[in-house]
Design a protein around this motif. Sequence first.
Motif, PDB file in Angstrom:
ATOM      1  N   GLU A 134       0.823  -1.209   0.000  1.00 37.44           N
ATOM      2  CA  GLU A 134       0.000   0.000   0.000  1.00 37.44           C
ATOM      3  C   GLU A 134       0.860   1.264   0.000  1.00 37.44           C
ATOM      4  O   GLU A 134       0.542   2.257  -0.667  1.00 37.44           O
ATOM      5  N   PHE A 135       1.960   1.241   0.746  1.00 40.71           N
ATOM      6  CA  PHE A 135       2.850   2.406   0.829  1.00 40.71           C
ATOM      7  C   PHE A 135       3.385   2.791  -0.543  1.00 40.71           C
ATOM      8  O   PHE A 135       3.339   3.958  -0.946  1.00 40.71           O
ATOM      9  N   PHE A 136       3.900   1.797  -1.273  1.00 33.64           N
ATOM     10  CA  PHE A 136       4.530   2.104  -2.553  1.00 33.64           C
ATOM     11  C   PHE A 136       3.513   2.290  -3.679  1.00 33.64           C
ATOM     12  O   PHE A 136       3.730   3.121  -4.573  1.00 33.64           O
ATOM     13  N   ILE A 137       2.414   1.563  -3.655  1.00 31.76           N
ATOM     14  CA  ILE A 137       1.372   1.764  -4.662  1.00 31.76           C
ATOM     15  C   ILE A 137       0.810   3.188  -4.550  1.00 31.76           C
ATOM     16  O   ILE A 137       0.569   3.869  -5.561  1.00 31.76           O
ATOM     17  N   HIS A 138       0.617   3.656  -3.340  1.00 30.30           N
ATOM     18  CA  HIS A 138       0.074   4.992  -3.116  1.00 30.30           C
ATOM     19  C   HIS A 138       1.020   6.073  -3.650  1.00 30.30           C
ATOM     20  O   HIS A 138       0.578   7.119  -4.127  1.00 30.30           O
ATOM     21  N   ARG A 139       2.331   5.813  -3.592  1.00 33.25           N
ATOM     22  CA  ARG A 139       3.319   6.805  -3.998  1.00 33.25           C
ATOM     23  C   ARG A 139       3.694   6.707  -5.478  1.00 33.25           C
ATOM     24  O   ARG A 139       4.323   7.617  -6.020  1.00 33.25           O
ATOM     25  N   LEU A 140       3.334   5.622  -6.120  1.00 33.01           N
ATOM     26  CA  LEU A 140       3.793   5.369  -7.487  1.00 33.01           C
ATOM     27  C   LEU A 140       3.337   6.463  -8.453  1.00 33.01           C
ATOM     28  O   LEU A 140       2.164   6.826  -8.500  1.00 33.01           O
ATOM     29  N   GLN A 141       4.291   6.985  -9.216  1.00 37.11           N
ATOM     30  CA  GLN A 141       3.994   8.026 -10.185  1.00 37.11           C
ATOM     31  C   GLN A 141       4.847   7.802 -11.433  1.00 37.11           C
ATOM     32  O   GLN A 141       5.938   7.236 -11.359  1.00 37.11           O
ATOM     33  N   PRO A 142       4.346   8.216 -12.596  1.00 40.28           N
ATOM     34  CA  PRO A 142       5.095   7.995 -13.830  1.00 40.28           C
ATOM     35  C   PRO A 142       6.327   8.887 -13.926  1.00 40.28           C
ATOM     36  O   PRO A 142       6.346   9.999 -13.399  1.00 40.28           O
ATOM     37  N   VAL A 143       7.351   8.378 -14.588  1.00 39.26           N
ATOM     38  CA  VAL A 143       8.588   9.130 -14.831  1.00 39.26           C
ATOM     39  C   VAL A 143       8.948   8.940 -16.303  1.00 39.26           C
ATOM     40  O   VAL A 143       8.663   7.887 -16.896  1.00 39.26           O
ATOM     41  N   ASN A 144       9.562   9.933 -16.894  1.00 41.15           N
ATOM     42  CA  ASN A 144       9.979   9.858 -18.297  1.00 41.15           C
ATOM     43  C   ASN A 144      10.661   8.523 -18.599  1.00 41.15           C
ATOM     44  O   ASN A 144      11.538   8.077 -17.864  1.00 41.15           O
ATOM     45  N   GLY A 145      10.271   7.874 -19.691  1.00 33.95           N
ATOM     46  CA  GLY A 145      10.744   6.529 -19.990  1.00 33.95           C
ATOM     47  C   GLY A 145      12.092   6.442 -20.674  1.00 33.95           C
ATOM     48  O   GLY A 145      12.555   5.338 -20.971  1.00 33.95           O
ATOM     49  N   LEU A 146      12.743   7.566 -20.947  1.00 34.74           N
ATOM     50  CA  LEU A 146      14.027   7.550 -21.655  1.00 34.74           C
ATOM     51  C   LEU A 146      15.072   6.740 -20.901  1.00 34.74           C
ATOM     52  O   LEU A 146      15.758   5.899 -21.484  1.00 34.74           O
ATOM     53  N   VAL A 147      15.198   6.978 -19.596  1.00 36.21           N
ATOM     54  CA  VAL A 147      16.217   6.279 -18.807  1.00 36.21           C
ATOM     55  C   VAL A 147      15.972   4.774 -18.821  1.00 36.21           C
ATOM     56  O   VAL A 147      16.906   3.980 -18.968  1.00 36.21           O
ATOM     57  N   LYS A 148      14.716   4.366 -18.689  1.00 39.97           N
ATOM     58  CA  LYS A 148      14.392   2.934 -18.702  1.00 39.97           C
ATOM     59  C   LYS A 148      14.830   2.288 -20.002  1.00 39.97           C
ATOM     60  O   LYS A 148      15.396   1.187 -20.005  1.00 39.97           O
ATOM     61  N   SER A 149      14.594   2.950 -21.120  1.00 39.50           N
ATOM     62  CA  SER A 149      14.979   2.412 -22.419  1.00 39.50           C
ATOM     63  C   SER A 149      16.493   2.250 -22.530  1.00 39.50           C
ATOM     64  O   SER A 149      16.994   1.228 -23.020  1.00 39.50           O
ATOM     65  N   VAL A 150      17.236   3.241 -22.044  1.00 43.93           N
ATOM     66  CA  VAL A 150      18.695   3.182 -22.089  1.00 43.93           C
ATOM     67  C   VAL A 150      19.227   2.101 -21.159  1.00 43.93           C
ATOM     68  O   VAL A 150      20.177   1.387 -21.493  1.00 43.93           O
ATOM     69  N   LEU A 151      18.611   1.962 -19.977  1.00 40.32           N
ATOM     70  CA  LEU A 151      19.011   0.909 -19.048  1.00 40.32           C
ATOM     71  C   LEU A 151      18.862  -0.474 -19.695  1.00 40.32           C
ATOM     72  O   LEU A 151      19.726  -1.347 -19.525  1.00 40.32           O
ATOM     73  N   GLU A 152      17.786  -0.660 -20.418  1.00 41.42           N
ATOM     74  CA  GLU A 152      17.564  -1.935 -21.098  1.00 41.42           C
ATOM     75  C   GLU A 152      18.658  -2.192 -22.124  1.00 41.42           C
ATOM     76  O   GLU A 152      19.161  -3.324 -22.252  1.00 41.42           O
ATOM     77  N   ASP A 153      19.046  -1.149 -22.859  1.00 36.87           N
ATOM     78  CA  ASP A 153      20.125  -1.293 -23.844  1.00 36.87           C
ATOM     79  C   ASP A 153      21.444  -1.668 -23.167  1.00 36.87           C
ATOM     80  O   ASP A 153      22.195  -2.521 -23.663  1.00 36.87           O
ATOM     81  N   ILE A 154      21.725  -1.036 -22.039  1.00 40.50           N
ATOM     82  CA  ILE A 154      22.971  -1.312 -21.315  1.00 40.50           C
ATOM     83  C   ILE A 154      22.983  -2.748 -20.807  1.00 40.50           C
ATOM     84  O   ILE A 154      23.996  -3.455 -20.905  1.00 40.50           O
ATOM     85  N   HIS A 155      21.860  -3.214 -20.282  1.00 39.46           N
ATOM     86  CA  HIS A 155      21.800  -4.586 -19.762  1.00 39.46           C
ATOM     87  C   HIS A 155      21.887  -5.618 -20.881  1.00 39.46           C
ATOM     88  O   HIS A 155      22.539  -6.659 -20.716  1.00 39.46           O
ATOM     89  N   GLN A 156      21.251  -5.344 -22.004  1.00 36.11           N
ATOM     90  CA  GLN A 156      21.302  -6.284 -23.120  1.00 36.11           C
ATOM     91  C   GLN A 156      22.726  -6.476 -23.622  1.00 36.11           C
ATOM     92  O   GLN A 156      23.105  -7.564 -24.058  1.00 36.11           O
TER      93      GLN A 156
END
Length: 244
Positions: A134-156
């Motif tokens: 409940e604590f984290f679901i209540h706080r969850l908010q969207p963030v720009n997806g650019l970093v996530k895409s780059v992180l995926e590239d780095i991990h791949q």
Amino acid sequence: MQYREITPSSALAPYIHTFWELTGENMDKQWERNFPDGCAGVILNLGDTCITDNGMAKMDFGKTYAVGAMTSFKDSFIDENTHLFGVCLKPGVFPNFYNYAPQNEIIDQTIQLEKRHSFDIDKFMNNRVHYLHEFFIHRLQPVNGLVKSVLEDIHQSQGQVIISEIAKKNFTTVRQLERKFNIQLGITPKEYARIVRFQNALFRINESKQRTSLADIAFECGYYDHSHLTNEIKRNTGMAPSQL
């Protein structure tokens, strides 16, 4: 010392690696070392005061702390009265739950959170898993997806990347990418790629059980040579490869 992990709910799984609990046992009196993995976290201290950050910080009973991503190893002192409960966040998601400060302001640090950002210890003790969900679901908010895409590239690529090429692929510049990473991770894309490459090498060293030479592992993981990998291991762990 006892350590256990709890899997987060499916709704939180994209953002949280695991909930974990560490409890000291009789005769425990040791420094426990963690290696950098690019992840930030949150810790609630349920035991006596715990010394961390290589002796530079302490965590008091009932307080909640933000832990910034590490760029080198970190030691925490564990004894029979240690009892910590932590949340290992996935890289770059700290701003999905906390947006009060850029991550580069808490890199390599353990910072006590204000009450409004902290866990309620009474509610936590009543039902830990439900409360955290409940604590984290209540706080969850969207963030720009650019970093996530780059992180995926780095991990791949297992950290073997050229940042300028990743920036171009994601229709941005290296400077803009570094700014986003400093806010969401606290470190640059190049530093994060270095950590991913180190973690991959560490996994291969542990997996090979000395059946594969360090030179061969260095080559497979994109290091210049045996010495380059050895220096990276010392930098991230404070130990020689033979001590791992």
